[in-house]
Design a protein around this motif. Structure first.
Motif: not given
Length: 226
Positions: A59-63, A125-126, A136-140
């Protein structure tokens, strides 16, 4: 090792940000305001990538990763207006009057809208590993970042004009390096970030060269008022 490299890039960009802020204090202008925003966004991007392996996925790195994409969508196209402002300061006739800046302003807004669609609205994000980095990179994401590429091409065009008009090659050099680095960055992540550093450095040099006397040359826009 690669995480350390991103950390060093971030530190170098902090120094560059300090130089831009110092120049802004001496010569207040909207061009430097925009440049400060862009450099701050690049610093955040590199810091988060550098710290990814320490923080770990979750969650931290995602945020922390979300603003990387938000600021990229909203701020990178602003480099077009930075280039336009500098070009006017150097007296480029093709950027004189109101029509050209207005047209580039519309282009900037359109590119921001395109970035918002892909990197904010459709953001997915993945977790991704590269060497010793976790990010995290953008899967879309659908192919290369078109808004960023167009912004670089505009800067290359302005750089060519500056070389012809003012015999100033550095904006062209930085934009060309960024263009090549953006392509290489698809295979080697850190190359594109080094390209960003080179581009921002040459933009700062271009602004500092214009402002070093504190007065515009005849026929140039005054670049000393906010």
């Amino acid at each position: 090792m690669v995480s350390t490299l991103f950390g060093l890039i971030a530190v170098t960009e902090v120094v560059l940000l300090a130089l831009v802020v110092t120049l802004r204090r001496k010569h207040p202008h909207w061009v430097l305001n925009l440049l400060i925003l862009v450099v701050a966004a690049l610093i955040w991007d590199n810091v988060v990538i550098a710290m990814g392996s320490t923080i770990g996925f979750g969650d931290v790195l995602h945020a922390l990763s979300l603003p990387r994409f938000w600021t990229h969508a909203l701020l990178v196209p602003l480099l077009i207006m930075v280039g336009v402002g500098l070009g006017r300061g150097y007296g480029l006739r093709l950027l004189g009057g109101r029509a050209a800046p207005a047209a580039f302003g519309v282009l900037t807004v359109l590119l921001i809208a395109a970035g918002v669609r892909e990197e904010i609205i459709a953001l997915d994000l993945e977790p991704t590993r590269y060497a010793d980095t976790l990010r995290y990179t953008n899967a879309a994401s659908e192919g290369p970042p078109i808004p960023a590429i167009i912004a670089i091409l505009v800067l290359i065009g302005i750089g060519v004009a500056l070389q012809v008009r003012a015999r100033w090659p550095w904006l062209l050099a930085g934009a060309a390096v960024m263009f090549v680095a953006a392509g290489a960055g698809a295979a080697v992540l850190w190359v594109s970030n080094l390209g960003e550093l080179a581009l921002i450095l040459t933009v700062w040099l271009t602004a500092a060269n214009l402002l070093r006397t504190g007065e515009p040359a005849p026929g140039r826009d005054r670049l000393t008022a906010a």
